[in-house]
Design a protein around this motif. Structure first.
Motif, PDB file in Angstrom:
ATOM      1  N   PHE A 166       0.759  -1.748  -0.122  1.00 44.55           N
ATOM      2  CA  PHE A 166      -0.141  -0.263  -0.247  1.00 44.55           C
ATOM      3  C   PHE A 166       0.478   1.647  -0.085  1.00 44.55           C
ATOM      4  CE2 PHE A 166      -3.973  -2.397   1.252  1.00 44.55           C
ATOM      5  CZ  PHE A 166      -3.376  -3.054   1.692  1.00 44.55           C
ATOM      6  N   GLY A 190       0.431 -11.042   6.231  1.00 48.02           N
ATOM      7  CA  GLY A 190      -0.067 -12.117   6.196  1.00 48.02           C
ATOM      8  C   GLY A 190      -1.275 -11.629   7.236  1.00 48.02           C
ATOM      9  N   ASP A 191      -0.477 -10.841   8.065  1.00 42.22           N
ATOM     10  CA  ASP A 191      -1.491 -10.933   9.938  1.00 42.22           C
ATOM     11  C   ASP A 191      -1.960  -9.376   9.631  1.00 42.22           C
ATOM     12  OD1 ASP A 191       1.441 -11.089  11.231  1.00 42.22           O
ATOM     13  OD2 ASP A 191       0.569  -9.789  10.973  1.00 42.22           O
ATOM     14  N   PRO A 192      -2.784  -9.270  10.732  1.00 45.72           N
ATOM     15  CA  PRO A 192      -3.426  -7.519  10.972  1.00 45.72           C
ATOM     16  C   PRO A 192      -1.925  -6.671  11.115  1.00 45.72           C
ATOM     17  CG  PRO A 192      -4.627  -9.344  11.939  1.00 45.72           C
ATOM     18  CD  PRO A 192      -3.603  -9.790  11.644  1.00 45.72           C
ATOM     19  N   GLU A 193      -0.634  -7.045  10.955  1.00 50.15           N
ATOM     20  CA  GLU A 193      -0.161  -5.876  11.621  1.00 50.15           C
ATOM     21  C   GLU A 193       0.651  -5.350  10.331  1.00 50.15           C
ATOM     22  OE1 GLU A 193       2.413  -6.958  14.533  1.00 50.15           O
ATOM     23  OE2 GLU A 193       4.215  -4.995  14.471  1.00 50.15           O
ATOM     24  N   ALA A 194       0.616  -4.306  10.014  1.00 51.65           N
ATOM     25  CA  ALA A 194       1.132  -3.553   8.702  1.00 51.65           C
ATOM     26  C   ALA A 194       2.257  -3.020   9.319  1.00 51.65           C
ATOM     27  CB  ALA A 194       0.007  -2.523   8.648  1.00 51.65           C
ATOM     28  N   PHE A 246       5.279  -0.751   8.626  1.00 46.32           N
ATOM     29  CA  PHE A 246       5.853   0.574   7.640  1.00 46.32           C
ATOM     30  C   PHE A 246       6.720   0.810   6.832  1.00 46.32           C
ATOM     31  CE2 PHE A 246       1.314   2.850   6.839  1.00 46.32           C
ATOM     32  CZ  PHE A 246       1.050   1.699   8.039  1.00 46.32           C
ATOM     33  N   TYR A 276     -13.512  -4.892   9.136  1.00 43.67           N
ATOM     34  CA  TYR A 276     -12.603  -6.057   9.199  1.00 43.67           C
ATOM     35  C   TYR A 276     -11.481  -5.594  10.658  1.00 43.67           C
ATOM     36  CZ  TYR A 276     -10.765 -11.087   7.993  1.00 43.67           C
ATOM     37  OH  TYR A 276     -10.219 -12.122   8.139  1.00 43.67           O
ATOM     38  N   SER A 323      -7.641  -0.595  14.229  1.00 44.70           N
ATOM     39  CA  SER A 323      -6.562  -1.131  14.412  1.00 44.70           C
ATOM     40  C   SER A 323      -5.432   0.242  14.949  1.00 44.70           C
ATOM     41  CB  SER A 323      -5.209  -0.828  12.761  1.00 44.70           C
ATOM     42  OG  SER A 323      -5.630  -2.844  12.488  1.00 44.70           O
ATOM     43  N   TYR A 383      -2.513   2.861  15.667  1.00 46.01           N
ATOM     44  CA  TYR A 383      -0.791   2.865  15.232  1.00 46.01           C
ATOM     45  C   TYR A 383      -0.569   4.119  15.601  1.00 46.01           C
ATOM     46  CZ  TYR A 383      -0.698  -0.884  12.279  1.00 46.01           C
ATOM     47  OH  TYR A 383      -0.920  -1.686  11.343  1.00 46.01           O
ATOM     48  N   ALA A 425       7.621   6.490  11.051  1.00 45.60           N
ATOM     49  CA  ALA A 425       6.860   5.331   9.739  1.00 45.60           C
ATOM     50  C   ALA A 425       5.579   5.352  11.683  1.00 45.60           C
ATOM     51  CB  ALA A 425       7.666   4.979   9.939  1.00 45.60           C
ATOM     52  N   PRO A 426       4.419   4.940  10.744  1.00 46.77           N
ATOM     53  CA  PRO A 426       3.739   4.623  11.881  1.00 46.77           C
ATOM     54  C   PRO A 426       3.941   2.792  12.667  1.00 46.77           C
ATOM     55  CG  PRO A 426       2.487   5.286  10.111  1.00 46.77           C
ATOM     56  CD  PRO A 426       4.289   4.883   9.847  1.00 46.77           C
ATOM     57  N   PHE A 465       2.626  -0.240  14.815  1.00 44.34           N
ATOM     58  CA  PHE A 465       1.939  -1.526  15.082  1.00 44.34           C
ATOM     59  C   PHE A 465       1.629  -0.848  16.573  1.00 44.34           C
ATOM     60  CE2 PHE A 465      -1.401  -4.444  15.279  1.00 44.34           C
ATOM     61  CZ  PHE A 465      -1.773  -4.870  16.137  1.00 44.34           C
ATOM     62  N   TYR A 500      -4.760  -4.140  17.100  1.00 44.26           N
ATOM     63  CA  TYR A 500      -5.806  -5.121  16.704  1.00 44.26           C
ATOM     64  C   TYR A 500      -6.870  -5.469  17.849  1.00 44.26           C
ATOM     65  CZ  TYR A 500      -7.884  -7.190  12.902  1.00 44.26           C
ATOM     66  OH  TYR A 500      -9.419  -7.669  11.628  1.00 44.26           O
ATOM     67  N   MET A 537      -9.210  -1.469   9.153  1.00 43.31           N
ATOM     68  CA  MET A 537      -8.845  -2.259   8.241  1.00 43.31           C
ATOM     69  C   MET A 537      -9.928  -3.547   7.540  1.00 43.31           C
ATOM     70  SD  MET A 537      -6.182  -5.392   8.600  1.00 43.31           S
ATOM     71  CE  MET A 537      -4.820  -4.661   8.714  1.00 43.31           C
ATOM     72  N   TYR A 572      -6.679  -6.037   4.182  1.00 43.19           N
ATOM     73  CA  TYR A 572      -5.285  -5.738   5.106  1.00 43.19           C
ATOM     74  C   TYR A 572      -5.422  -3.726   4.482  1.00 43.19           C
ATOM     75  CZ  TYR A 572      -4.658 -10.182   6.465  1.00 43.19           C
ATOM     76  OH  TYR A 572      -4.368 -11.990   7.011  1.00 43.19           O
ATOM     77  N   LEU A 617      -5.570  -0.324   4.958  1.00 43.88           N
ATOM     78  CA  LEU A 617      -5.927   0.527   6.242  1.00 43.88           C
ATOM     79  C   LEU A 617      -6.486   1.593   5.747  1.00 43.88           C
ATOM     80  CD1 LEU A 617      -3.080  -0.904   8.327  1.00 43.88           C
ATOM     81  CD2 LEU A 617      -5.643  -1.283   8.892  1.00 43.88           C
TER      82      LEU A 617
END
Lengths: 114, 109
Positions: free
Chosen positions: A34, A99-103, A105, B30, B33, B35, B42-43, B45, B48, B91, B95, B97
């Motif tokens: 993204f 593949g999990d919800p944690e993005a 960056f 879904y 989250s 951040y 950068a953001p 995590f 969630y 989300m 995936y 955001l």
């Protein structure tokens, strides 16, 4: 955690030129990445979804001919700002998830167009 | 479309507890989250929630109520280094955001 690397971290370019920003997933494969844009003291605005092996999906209001996205491999997506103008100056940042919800960056790229 | 609302700024003292609320209107929800982003960085995590309830991770907890389209981030035992911007983000199943406007937290001594 997973690592996403973005390059360059800073770039200054002349008005009318193009700038390429790279986003790499270093330790996982990312079929989707993204791209976001962030102005000072504002939120991250999703620009587009980069899909490996197919065309990117752009959010409403984002010019696809100006912001070219190429996702040629499972670990690399590039964003090219074409014919840059001063109003394109911003913080560009990519993200990916294994593949999990944690993005995760990238470090972001601060683009200044002069 | 999607929209998320959160307070623009919050100030608290070191050692205190602060709650940052987030309300959202969205399609294809879904999960929610949170951040953290320091200036120029950068953001990163924080948490969630896909289901209703409270998720606790150290000093940070996050809550979600899907029926109310509402969530919050709770920060306990505030430290100076917690001064940053905090974003809630919805989300979807791909995936993707969508971020809220962000809350700038200032922790004072």
């Amino acid at each position: 955690g997973a690592v996403v690397s973005q390059h360059p971290s800073r770039v200054i370019c002349k008005s009318g030129t193009s700038v390429k920003i790279e986003c790499r997933s270093l330790d996982f494969q990312a079929t989707t990445m993204f791209w976001y844009r962030q102005f000072p003291k504002q939120s991250l605005m999703l620009m587009a979804t980069s899909n490996e092996g197919s065309k990117a999906t752009y959010e409403q209001g984002v010019e696809k001919d100006k912001f070219l996205i190429n996702h040629a491999s499972l670990t690399l997506s590039t964003l090219t700002v074409t014919s840059a103008h001063p109003e394109d100056s911003s913080f560009y940042i990519c993200s990916a998830s294994p593949g999990d919800p944690e993005a995760f960056f990238g470090q972001g790229t601060r683009l200044t167009v002069v | 479309g999607q929209s998320l609302e959160q307070p623009s700024e919050v100030t608290a003292v070191e050692g205190a507890i602060v709650q940052i609320n987030c309300t959202y209107q969205t399609s294809g929800f879904y999960g929610l989250s949170w951040y953290q982003q320091h200036d120029g960085g950068a953001p990163t995590f924080l948490s969630y929630n896909a289901l209703d309830g409270l998720e606790e991770t150290g000093r940070f907890s996050s809550f979600l109520s899907r029926s109310d389209s509402y969530g919050y981030l709770l920060l306990q035992e505030l430290q100076m280094k917690d001064s940053a911007s905090y974003f809630c983000a919805v989300m979807d199943s791909s995936y993707k955001l969508i971020f809220g406007s962000g809350t700038r937290l200032l922790v004072r001594p």
